[in-house]
Design a protein around this motif. Structure first.
Motif, PDB file in Angstrom:
ATOM      1  N   UNK A 102       0.851  -1.191   0.000  1.00  0.00           N
ATOM      2  CA  UNK A 102       0.000   0.000   0.000  1.00  0.00           C
ATOM      3  C   UNK A 102       0.887   1.241   0.000  1.00  0.00           C
ATOM      4  N   UNK A 103       0.499   2.262  -0.770  1.00  0.00           N
ATOM      5  CA  UNK A 103       1.360   3.428  -0.951  1.00  0.00           C
ATOM      6  C   UNK A 103       1.420   4.331   0.274  1.00  0.00           C
ATOM      7  N   UNK A 104       0.350   4.415   1.051  1.00  0.00           N
ATOM      8  CA  UNK A 104       0.322   5.292   2.222  1.00  0.00           C
ATOM      9  C   UNK A 104      -0.153   4.503   3.444  1.00  0.00           C
ATOM     10  N   UNK A 105       0.165   5.032   4.632  1.00  0.00           N
ATOM     11  CA  UNK A 105      -0.151   4.275   5.843  1.00  0.00           C
ATOM     12  C   UNK A 105      -1.210   4.924   6.730  1.00  0.00           C
ATOM     13  N   UNK A 106      -1.757   6.063   6.337  1.00  0.00           N
ATOM     14  CA  UNK A 106      -2.676   6.779   7.224  1.00  0.00           C
ATOM     15  C   UNK A 106      -3.909   5.950   7.566  1.00  0.00           C
ATOM     16  N   UNK A 107      -4.476   5.290   6.579  1.00  0.00           N
ATOM     17  CA  UNK A 107      -5.651   4.461   6.842  1.00  0.00           C
ATOM     18  C   UNK A 107      -5.334   3.282   7.734  1.00  0.00           C
ATOM     19  N   UNK A 108      -4.161   2.708   7.547  1.00  0.00           N
ATOM     20  CA  UNK A 108      -3.739   1.584   8.385  1.00  0.00           C
ATOM     21  C   UNK A 108      -3.474   2.033   9.810  1.00  0.00           C
ATOM     22  N   UNK A 109      -2.918   3.233   9.957  1.00  0.00           N
ATOM     23  CA  UNK A 109      -2.690   3.770  11.300  1.00  0.00           C
ATOM     24  C   UNK A 109      -4.005   3.927  12.045  1.00  0.00           C
ATOM     25  N   UNK A 110      -5.048   4.378  11.328  1.00  0.00           N
ATOM     26  CA  UNK A 110      -6.368   4.526  11.953  1.00  0.00           C
ATOM     27  C   UNK A 110      -6.904   3.169  12.404  1.00  0.00           C
ATOM     28  N   UNK A 111      -6.667   2.128  11.598  1.00  0.00           N
ATOM     29  CA  UNK A 111      -7.107   0.787  11.985  1.00  0.00           C
ATOM     30  C   UNK A 111      -6.357   0.297  13.221  1.00  0.00           C
ATOM     31  N   UNK A 112      -5.066   0.579  13.283  1.00  0.00           N
ATOM     32  CA  UNK A 112      -4.281   0.176  14.450  1.00  0.00           C
ATOM     33  C   UNK A 112      -4.775   0.864  15.715  1.00  0.00           C
ATOM     34  N   UNK A 113      -5.225   2.105  15.552  1.00  0.00           N
ATOM     35  CA  UNK A 113      -5.698   2.862  16.705  1.00  0.00           C
ATOM     36  C   UNK A 113      -7.051   2.355  17.191  1.00  0.00           C
ATOM     37  N   UNK A 114      -7.764   1.631  16.321  1.00  0.00           N
ATOM     38  CA  UNK A 114      -9.018   1.014  16.760  1.00  0.00           C
ATOM     39  C   UNK A 114      -8.714  -0.420  17.166  1.00  0.00           C
ATOM     40  N   UNK A 115      -9.480  -1.367  16.703  1.00  0.00           N
ATOM     41  CA  UNK A 115      -9.239  -2.754  17.110  1.00  0.00           C
ATOM     42  C   UNK A 115      -8.074  -3.382  16.378  1.00  0.00           C
ATOM     43  N   UNK A 116      -7.995  -3.163  15.061  1.00  0.00           N
ATOM     44  CA  UNK A 116      -6.893  -3.708  14.281  1.00  0.00           C
ATOM     45  C   UNK A 116      -6.992  -5.195  14.011  1.00  0.00           C
ATOM     46  N   UNK A 117      -8.091  -5.827  14.424  1.00  0.00           N
ATOM     47  CA  UNK A 117      -8.199  -7.273  14.266  1.00  0.00           C
ATOM     48  C   UNK A 117      -8.296  -7.690  12.812  1.00  0.00           C
ATOM     49  N   UNK A 118      -8.922  -6.832  11.988  1.00  0.00           N
ATOM     50  CA  UNK A 118      -9.016  -7.163  10.567  1.00  0.00           C
ATOM     51  C   UNK A 118      -7.640  -7.186   9.925  1.00  0.00           C
ATOM     52  N   UNK A 119      -6.721  -6.396  10.445  1.00  0.00           N
ATOM     53  CA  UNK A 119      -5.362  -6.409   9.923  1.00  0.00           C
ATOM     54  C   UNK A 119      -4.673  -7.737  10.214  1.00  0.00           C
ATOM     55  N   UNK A 120      -4.960  -8.310  11.361  1.00  0.00           N
ATOM     56  CA  UNK A 120      -4.349  -9.591  11.717  1.00  0.00           C
ATOM     57  C   UNK A 120      -4.728 -10.642  10.683  1.00  0.00           C
ATOM     58  N   UNK A 121      -5.996 -10.677  10.307  1.00  0.00           N
ATOM     59  CA  UNK A 121      -6.446 -11.648   9.322  1.00  0.00           C
ATOM     60  C   UNK A 121      -5.778 -11.407   7.971  1.00  0.00           C
ATOM     61  N   UNK A 122      -5.674 -10.153   7.572  1.00  0.00           N
ATOM     62  CA  UNK A 122      -5.071  -9.823   6.278  1.00  0.00           C
ATOM     63  C   UNK A 122      -3.587 -10.162   6.239  1.00  0.00           C
ATOM     64  N   UNK A 123      -2.923 -10.080   7.382  1.00  0.00           N
ATOM     65  CA  UNK A 123      -1.471 -10.216   7.410  1.00  0.00           C
ATOM     66  C   UNK A 123      -0.975 -11.628   7.697  1.00  0.00           C
ATOM     67  N   UNK A 124      -1.844 -12.514   8.114  1.00  0.00           N
ATOM     68  CA  UNK A 124      -1.402 -13.856   8.490  1.00  0.00           C
ATOM     69  C   UNK A 124      -0.664 -14.562   7.352  1.00  0.00           C
ATOM     70  N   UNK A 125      -1.110 -14.352   6.122  1.00  0.00           N
ATOM     71  CA  UNK A 125      -0.458 -15.009   4.991  1.00  0.00           C
ATOM     72  C   UNK A 125       0.831 -14.304   4.573  1.00  0.00           C
ATOM     73  N   UNK A 126       1.067 -13.083   5.050  1.00  0.00           N
ATOM     74  CA  UNK A 126       2.268 -12.343   4.671  1.00  0.00           C
ATOM     75  C   UNK A 126       3.423 -12.544   5.639  1.00  0.00           C
ATOM     76  N   UNK A 127       3.157 -13.099   6.812  1.00  0.00           N
ATOM     77  CA  UNK A 127       4.160 -13.178   7.874  1.00  0.00           C
ATOM     78  C   UNK A 127       5.484 -13.820   7.443  1.00  0.00           C
ATOM     79  N   UNK A 128       5.489 -14.975   6.776  1.00  0.00           N
ATOM     80  CA  UNK A 128       6.782 -15.620   6.482  1.00  0.00           C
ATOM     81  C   UNK A 128       7.739 -14.763   5.662  1.00  0.00           C
ATOM     82  N   UNK A 129       7.225 -13.994   4.708  1.00  0.00           N
ATOM     83  CA  UNK A 129       8.115 -13.219   3.852  1.00  0.00           C
ATOM     84  C   UNK A 129       8.185 -11.743   4.237  1.00  0.00           C
ATOM     85  N   UNK A 130       7.646 -11.398   5.387  1.00  0.00           N
ATOM     86  CA  UNK A 130       7.614  -9.988   5.797  1.00  0.00           C
ATOM     87  C   UNK A 130       8.325  -9.827   7.134  1.00  0.00           C
ATOM     88  N   UNK A 131       9.637  -9.940   7.111  1.00  0.00           N
ATOM     89  CA  UNK A 131      10.462  -9.807   8.309  1.00  0.00           C
ATOM     90  C   UNK A 131      11.290  -8.524   8.198  1.00  0.00           C
TER      91      UNK A 131
END
Length: 202
Positions: A102-131
């Protein structure tokens, strides 16, 4: 050889993007960091009041990245540069944005400031290659800064004001607690987590 061994050790540490998102959620628990406000708390706040306590092991300590990996080496895909005075949730959001393409992080920052649980689901498949190599997590803070704030400048000077502001929580204004561990501290002349060798580039 000692310098090269330390550089190799440091280069074998990393944190995963999913770990970072879950860590932000953990910071919201009153028992972890009572003063944490995702909209305000800086990386300095988080290092002093969460990363250092959570990485202490008995009377010593490790890099939090090493704690999370169980001491196993994990090579990073990327290195992140950042300022500790900046908002911690923005640091994490920028890493998440990179992992998600994603080109910008402002929307993601807003999600982190709330529950952020939807991000966990989206990121589970990215974990191995995102260190990522992030100094706050990949350097053992117990080997350098955990027990103080450096030499105190003369009171009434601009240097004192800057020093004083960096030892206080952004939200409460209170001085950070210091760690009482007995881990050896290294500040200048020997190979350790916080000192660069003459030939290193990190």
């Amino acid at each position: 050889e000692l310098w090269q061994a330390k550089v190799h050790e440091l280069a074998s540490r990393s944190v995963g993007v999913l770990e970072l998102v879950k860590f932000v959620q953990k910071l919201k628990e009153p028992s972890v960091m009572p003063s944490f406000l995702p909209e305000m708390s800086t990386t300095n706040d988080v290092v002093r009041q969460a990363i250092i306590p959570l990485s202490r092991r008995g009377d010593t300590g490790s890099a939090l990245a090493s704690v999370w990996s169980g001491g196993a080496p994990r090579a990073p895909n990327k290195m992140v540069t950042h300022a500790w005075e900046n908002t911690f949730s923005h640091l994490v959001a920028s890493v998440v944005a990179d992992a998600m393409g994603v080109a910008t992080y402002s929307g993601l920052a807003a999600q982190l400031c709330s529950e952020g649980l939807e991000l966990v689901e989206d990121l589970e498949q990215l974990q191995p290659q995102s260190q990522y190599w992030i100094c706050a997590f990949c350097i053992n803070q117990h080997s350098c800064i955990c027990n103080g704030f450096g030499v105190e400048p003369m009171f009434g000077t601009a240097q004192f004001d800057e020093w004083d502001s960096k030892r206080r929580d952004t939200v409460t204004g209170r001085v950070y607690p210091i760690c009482s561990c007995s881990h050896p501290k290294y500040l200048n002349s020997s190979p350790n987590d916080c000192v660069k060798s003459p030939t290193s580039v990190w």
